[in-house]
Design an enzyme around this catalytic site. Structure first.
Site, PDB file in Angstrom:
ATOM      1  CE  LYS A 118      -4.164  -2.029   0.580  1.00 57.33           C
ATOM      2  NZ  LYS A 118      -3.729  -3.399   0.204  1.00 57.33           N
TER       3      LYS A 118
HETATM    4  C1  LIG Z   1      -4.053  -4.434  -0.539  1.00 54.68           C
HETATM    5  C2  LIG Z   1      -3.231  -5.669  -0.593  1.00 54.68           C
HETATM    6  C3  LIG Z   1      -3.408  -6.644  -1.607  1.00 54.68           C
HETATM    7  C4  LIG Z   1      -4.479  -6.520  -2.667  1.00 54.68           C
HETATM    8  O1  LIG Z   1      -4.206  -5.527  -3.622  1.00 54.68           O
HETATM    9  P1  LIG Z   1      -5.362  -4.960  -4.551  1.00 54.68           P
HETATM   10  O2  LIG Z   1      -4.752  -3.827  -5.273  1.00 54.68           O
HETATM   11  O3  LIG Z   1      -6.470  -4.529  -3.626  1.00 54.68           O
HETATM   12  O4  LIG Z   1      -5.787  -6.071  -5.449  1.00 54.68           O
HETATM   13  C5  LIG Z   1      -2.581  -7.743  -1.593  1.00 54.68           C
HETATM   14  N1  LIG Z   1      -1.652  -7.934  -0.627  1.00 54.68           N
HETATM   15  C6  LIG Z   1      -1.467  -7.031   0.355  1.00 54.68           C
HETATM   16  C7  LIG Z   1      -0.450  -7.308   1.407  1.00 54.68           C
HETATM   17  C8  LIG Z   1      -2.236  -5.868   0.408  1.00 54.68           C
HETATM   18  O5  LIG Z   1      -2.038  -4.983   1.401  1.00 54.68           O
END
Ligand SMILES: *Cc1c(COP(=O)(O)O)cnc(C)c1O
Length: 501
Positions: A118
């Protein structure tokens, strides 16, 4: 002044006016409820890609962002990118390094301040927002409201802390986040941040935030006092566009190291929840990056696996809490952008989204399914399989996968087995294993029960060749700065007070 070649953004539902990127980023979602998309996807040639080889991550970012954010000047983008990815915010200069692990290649997206992917977007979004405020002459302060079940809250706090003309307020369920996640949030520094425990569960917190946004009287009242409420959620174009960069960056790194030759086609496997990360890969492919397939990896909440295999999206199924919680999602909002780009037909997108809202399902039909499958392949793992993957990879290579990345690893294996496509595969790694110490230790056959978060961290560090991130180990001695607590009916007051203060 509008430049002749300025990129415009329009709604996937076609019922609102187009705008330039600064407005799209400030607005977040289109007024007709659709998502904002570029009217045209810019194309690059092999020369453009070759030039990335000898650039830093930040230089690559400026070059790629510039194609989409045409209303930002190069200097503005340089400053945004430097604030987001420079200044020692990431624990490696490469920002998003490509690592060889056994006979596999992994793209690590968790070297940012909160040790999860993120950060790649939430470090840049606040910078893009603040610059947009300046560019559009908006004088109000933006107050970001976030309801979090854990990771997004901390990443948003870290991104917005001390960014001028912004404030951020994060609501988490009092007993609904892990001890480590709570510590990460309540120790957050910054003059413009506030973290509040809500007496209730995640749904209560989220419902509370949604109610505040829908309360027109309250929103207007704050606006007359100089505060504009906004959100930082993953459908904002300003969160999607930063993610396109690392697909190019990974390709450039592989060319540079000689793993591939310029022009070779590669595949990516992406652990997927809201479909934002993998959609950024789709944009990179449409721009001209030689990508074969994007493999969508899901956990037991496998709505996307079914959709990509059958063309039938059906959210009517039990919600499962898994050991890869950031992928526990039944409505993948960003899929709407893909549906628009593959059809160019806002009427059809409207129809599908109306069906989703009314019945929780829609069917795109055979022709569209074939088109989707030109780009995507999908598979999923349950928790048992995920733990098995963590253990197997550790036994073979001593590399420790986090549960989300393990889901991707297993899907990448399945793709090879079932398709015989032997082109290079990059596994996208979205979190440091140290964010999920208990599940990872259990997968490795170690007892986790009864240990406090720091004992768990130490136990995993004893098995891992990679040291625990400083952002997590430092929490042991960090001061708790946020102890505010509120009833679920009291959130509006808390928002009002923070806006005034
Ligand atoms: C948010 C997140 C995802 C999923 O990503 P998207 O863009 O929502 O598909 C996968 N792994 C982790 C660790 C995340 O924080």
């Amino acid at each position: 002044m509008r430049e002749a070649n300025a990129m415009e953004y329009m709604s996937t539902r076609g019922k609102s006016e187009s705008m330039e990127s600064a407005d799209a980023i400030l607005q977040g979602i289109a007024v007709d409820g659709g998502l904002l998309v570029p009217v045209e996807i810019p194309k690059v040639d092999s020369e453009f890609i070759d030039e990335l080889k000898d650039m830093t991550y930040q230089e690559r970012a400026v070059k790629i962002l510039g194609l989409f954010l045409t209303d930002y000047t190069e200097d503005e983008l340089k400053k945004c990118v430097s604030n987001a990815y420079g200044n020692g915010k990431f624990d490696t200069e490469e920002v998003a390094p490509v690592k060889e692990v056994g006979d596999r290649t992994v793209l690590e997206l968790w070297h940012g301040p909160t040790s999860a992917f993120k950060d790649m977007a939430l470090q840049l979004l606040p910078q893009l927002m603040q610059t947009a405020l300046q560019k559009t002459g908006e004088k109000k302060t933006i107050q970001i409201l976030v309801a979090t079940s854990g990771d997004t809250g901390k990443a948003a706090l870290a991104g917005f802390a001390d960014v001028p003309q912004t404030k951020i307020q994060v609501f988490y369920p009092e007993n609904g986040v892990s001890a480590m996640q709570k510590l990460q949030m309540v120790t957050q520094k910054g003059d413009n941040v506030q973290v509040i425990a809500v007496k209730g569960n995640f749904d209560d917190a989220q419902t509370g935030v949604k109610k505040i946004f829908k309360n027109d009287v309250f929103v207007k009242q704050l606006e007359t006092k100089g505060t504009k409420l906004s959100s930082a959620n993953s459908i904002n174009w300003g969160r999607l566009v930063p993610q396109i960069v690392y697909y190019f960056s990974a390709y450039a790194d592989m060319c540079k190291s000689g793993t591939i030759k310029s022009g070779d086609t590669i595949n990516f496997t992406v652990p997927t929840g809201n479909f934002g990360n993998i959609l950024a890969g789709f944009y990179a492919r449409q721009m001209g990056l030689p990508i074969g397939h994007l493999v969508c990896a899901s956990n037991q909440n496998n709505v996307l696996t079914d959709f990509l295999q059958t063309g039938y999206y059906d959210r009517n199924r039990p919600f499962a809490k898994t050991i890869s919680p950031s992928m526990d999602i039944l409505i993948s909002s960003n899929l709407e952008r893909l549906l628009y780009h593959l059809t160019g037909d806002t009427m059809r997108v409207n129809g599908w989204m109306e069906m989703l809202a009314a019945d929780g399902l829609y069917d795109v039909g055979v022709g569209m399914l074939q088109r989707v499958q030109n780009y995507f392949w999908a598979d999923w793992s349950d928790d048992e399989k995920t733990k098995e993957t963590i253990r197997e990879v550790y036994d073979k290579t001593h590399y420790v996968l986090d549960p989300h990345t393990a889901v991707a690893w297993a899907a990448a294996d399945a793709y090879r087995r079932k398709t015989d496509d032997m082109r290079p595969m990059l596994i996208v790694s979205t979190a440091s294993p140290y964010k999920f110490n208990d599940s990872v230790l259990e997968a490795l056959g170690e007892a986790a029960e009864g240990k406090n978060p720091f004992e768990l961290l130490d136990a995993l560090e004893a098995k891992n060749e990679v040291k625990a991130p400083k952002g997590l180990t430092m929490l042991k001695d960090a001061k708790v700065l946020h102890e505010t607590c509120c009833e679920k009916d009291g959130m509006e007051n808390v928002v009002f007070d923070f806006a005034k203060g």
